[in-house]
Scaffold this active site. Structure first.
Site, mmCIF file in Angstrom:
data_model
loop_
_atom_site.group_PDB
_atom_site.id
_atom_site.type_symbol
_atom_site.label_atom_id
_atom_site.label_comp_id
_atom_site.label_asym_id
_atom_site.label_seq_id
_atom_site.Cartn_x
_atom_site.Cartn_y
_atom_site.Cartn_z
ATOM 1 N N ARG A 1 0.796 -1.245 -0.168
ATOM 2 C CA ARG A 1 0.023 0.056 0.065
ATOM 3 C C ARG A 1 0.705 1.302 0.154
ATOM 4 O O ARG A 1 1.687 1.224 0.939
ATOM 5 C CB ARG A 1 -0.931 -0.137 1.409
ATOM 6 C CG ARG A 1 -1.684 1.270 1.453
ATOM 7 C CD ARG A 1 -2.877 0.994 2.687
ATOM 8 N NE ARG A 1 -3.420 2.239 2.775
ATOM 9 C CZ ARG A 1 -3.258 3.033 3.531
ATOM 10 N NH1 ARG A 1 -2.231 3.231 4.483
ATOM 11 N NH2 ARG A 1 -3.958 4.315 3.773
ATOM 12 N N HIS B 1 -2.907 11.214 0.535
ATOM 13 C CA HIS B 1 -2.283 10.855 1.876
ATOM 14 C C HIS B 1 -1.703 12.125 2.291
ATOM 15 O O HIS B 1 -0.397 12.467 2.656
ATOM 16 C CB HIS B 1 -1.466 9.810 1.806
ATOM 17 C CG HIS B 1 -1.018 9.195 3.306
ATOM 18 N ND1 HIS B 1 -1.139 7.708 3.483
ATOM 19 C CD2 HIS B 1 -0.767 9.591 4.474
ATOM 20 C CE1 HIS B 1 -0.763 7.776 4.859
ATOM 21 N NE2 HIS B 1 -0.444 8.630 5.314
ATOM 22 N N GLU C 1 -7.258 8.602 6.018
ATOM 23 C CA GLU C 1 -7.364 9.343 7.090
ATOM 24 C C GLU C 1 -7.946 10.773 7.024
ATOM 25 O O GLU C 1 -7.005 11.528 7.407
ATOM 26 C CB GLU C 1 -6.120 9.159 8.123
ATOM 27 C CG GLU C 1 -5.569 7.953 8.228
ATOM 28 C CD GLU C 1 -4.493 7.872 9.291
ATOM 29 O OE1 GLU C 1 -4.181 8.981 9.803
ATOM 30 O OE2 GLU C 1 -4.051 6.886 9.618
ATOM 31 N N ASN D 1 -7.283 2.360 9.777
ATOM 32 C CA ASN D 1 -6.001 2.366 10.527
ATOM 33 C C ASN D 1 -6.167 2.375 11.906
ATOM 34 O O ASN D 1 -7.193 3.092 12.741
ATOM 35 C CB ASN D 1 -5.224 3.640 10.038
ATOM 36 C CG ASN D 1 -5.068 3.580 8.704
ATOM 37 O OD1 ASN D 1 -5.298 2.538 7.993
ATOM 38 N ND2 ASN D 1 -4.633 4.744 7.848
ATOM 39 N N TYR E 1 -4.045 2.253 15.989
ATOM 40 C CA TYR E 1 -2.792 2.201 16.664
ATOM 41 C C TYR E 1 -3.232 2.097 18.463
ATOM 42 O O TYR E 1 -2.618 1.320 18.978
ATOM 43 C CB TYR E 1 -2.174 3.520 16.503
ATOM 44 C CG TYR E 1 -1.655 3.522 15.161
ATOM 45 C CD1 TYR E 1 -0.381 2.954 14.690
ATOM 46 C CD2 TYR E 1 -2.439 4.145 14.174
ATOM 47 C CE1 TYR E 1 0.224 2.976 13.451
ATOM 48 C CE2 TYR E 1 -1.928 4.203 12.619
ATOM 49 C CZ TYR E 1 -0.769 3.639 12.513
ATOM 50 O OH TYR E 1 -0.002 3.321 11.426
ATOM 51 N N GLU F 1 -3.405 0.004 8.254
ATOM 52 C CA GLU F 1 -2.461 0.478 9.017
ATOM 53 C C GLU F 1 -2.614 -0.090 10.378
ATOM 54 O O GLU F 1 -3.589 0.009 10.942
ATOM 55 C CB GLU F 1 -2.270 1.875 9.258
ATOM 56 C CG GLU F 1 -1.693 2.780 8.106
ATOM 57 C CD GLU F 1 -1.686 4.086 8.014
ATOM 58 O OE1 GLU F 1 -1.461 4.485 9.304
ATOM 59 O OE2 GLU F 1 -1.649 4.909 6.964
#
Ligand code: IFM
Length: 467
Positions: free
Chosen positions: A87, A131, A176, A305, A307, A371
């Site tokens: 990606r 991005h 995002e 994504n 985290y 991600e």
């Protein structure tokens, strides 16, 4: 359109279904460098990183990981790790230098060569169109708060689709958009560094519109079998307690982080509570008739994504200004658990919670974890090895969470580790290392960390080793 993946998840063995996609992710400004070559013009991140005090250590993406010049070596690394998918993002100012008008063939040639190199190695290209590197000229004309920027994005999408539509199988419009809108235009910690909450809401809508217009262009120009997608950094929002004020605080954050994108894209409406919460800032008249029909054009998958989770309580401890309608109503609390070098708590259950929420709310939409990963203070030892046991433990826990969600019915089709290489971590510059491959920025030498070798083993067995 995507075809169904056979559902053969084996819970006890922690293997993933055949056809599960194993990838790594990067983004153009974070790795390419060559900021002034072959006609590329400045993006908002070139400008922002040159603004004193905005990026740690005054770092810029001028050279980054020099991927523009080392692309074949980097693709060879991916092949050696056994990745099935890669990606990456296209730099808008590299392929359409002024943000309008014709394409730069030299800029497109880089991506043609990258895609050819990937395909020659049997790696499926997953292309993200945006991005965060908006051409500076478009910011000078008002940026994402201006409606015209969405139309410029559609024009740019057509240029890339024309060039690569026959060879790229997965297309992602935006990465995002929350960060682009709220960190960029409300909190100002990302480019372009503006602190205008109303503009951030306009930006969010125009990013949604850009996505929908982009979907329309892609459906016209790329191969009919292509997968068209969008990647969101959804927040795994947890209220601190079941008490009504904590639950209401979590609702506000959920609206501003998640439903501001999910509802228009998947249901063709903005949430009533979001409109009510933000009424003091805007009447939302920037949403025009017909916009929501464009924004809700069907996609083939959703990229997530993840985290760290977001724990929310009622309170007046000031929130970062990225949360315009939640000031004085909500506060963030740290989740429990060890921290990464970003000071982000490690909590894999948040990924499980997100995936099972999406299973319930969007049962017909395949999911990709586009991600997931962690920064640690990695260094090469005297023998040249990079030992990163914390990253292995982070990745293992999060893959276990993906597996658990899949075993409970979440339709997850792939996992992309962030990131292939150490890179420019936005306002943190080069101080944070997310790569599974270490980059020595002085020599640009690449060294696979222990986590890369571990991940190669996971990919080869399409499953987690027994712990
Ligand atoms: O580096 C970023 C990436 O560009 C977008 N998602 C989060 C990563 C880590 O902060």
């Amino acid at each position: 359109m995507t075809t169904a993946t056979p559902r053969t998840t084996d819970v006890s063995e922690r293997t993933f279904p055949s056809g599960f996609r194993w990838g790594a992710a990067t983004a153009a400004y974070q790795i390419e460098g060559a900021a002034h070559e072959d006609g590329r013009t400045p993006s908002i991140w070139d400008t922002f990183s040159r603004t004193p005090g905005k990026v740690r250590n005054g770092d810029t993406g001028d050279i980054a990981a020099d991927h523009y010049h080392r692309m074949p070596e980097d693709v060879a690394l991916m092949a050696a790790l056994g990745l099935t998918d890669y990606r990456f993002s296209v730099s808008w100012p590299r392929v359409q230098p002024t943000g309008r008008g014709p394409a730069s063939q030299k800029g497109l040639d880089f991506y043609r060569a990258l895609v050819d190199e990937l395909l020659a190695k049997g790696i499926h290209p997953v292309l993200t169109l945006y991005h965060w590197d908006l051409p500076q000229e478009l910011e000078d004309a008002g940026g994402w708060p201006e409606r015209d920027t969405a139309h410029r994005f559609a024009e740019y999408t057509a240029l890339v689709a024309d060039a690569l539509g026959d060879r790229v199988g997965t297309w992602t419009t935006l990465n995002e958009p929350w960060c682009a809108a709220f960190l960029g235009y409300a909190e100002g910690v990302h480019a372009p560094g503006r602190t205008e909450p109303e503009a951030a809401l306009r930006a969010a809508h125009h990013l949604n519109l850009a996505h929908g217009l982009g979907v329309g262009v892609l459906r016209r120009l790329v191969q009919p079998s292509a997968e068209v997608s969008l990647t969101l950094n959804l927040a795994a929002v947890r209220p601190l307690s079941d008490g009504p004020t904590d639950v209401d605080a979590a609702r506000r954050i959920d609206a501003l982080a998640n439903r501001v994108f999910l509802d228009p894209v998947f249901h063709g409406r903005y949430p009533h509570d979001l409109r009510a919460d933000t009424a003091a800032l805007t009447d939302w008249s920037f949403v025009r008739d017909g916009d929501l029909a464009i924004i809700s054009r069907p996609v083939d998958s959703l990229g997530i994504n993840y985290y760290t989770p977001t724990v929310v309580a009622a309170g007046s401890h000031p929130l970062p200004s990225a949360w315009p309608a939640a000031q004085d109503r909500a506060m963030f609390l740290p989740a429990r658990g060890p921290r990464t070098a970003m000071d982000w708590p490690v909590d894999a259950d948040g990924l499980y919670e997100l995936l099972t929420r999406l299973r319930d709310e969007l049962p017909d939409t395949p999911l990709l974890v586009t991600e997931n990963g962690a920064a640690y203070d990695d260094y090469a030892d005297p023998h040249g090895a990079v030992h990163d046991p914390e990253r292995i433990s982070y990745l293992g826990a999060h893959l276990e969470a993906v597996h658990r969600a899949m075993a409970e019915g979440a339709d997850v089709r792939g996992y992309f580790l962030w990131s292939l290489l150490d890179n420019f971590e936005w306002a943190y510059g080069y101080s944070k290392r997310f790569g599974m491959v270490h980059v020595d920025y002085a020599s640009q030498r690449r060294t696979p960390k222990d986590s890369a070798l571990w991940y190669a083993d996971v990919v080869a067995r399409s499953g987690l080793p027994r712990s």
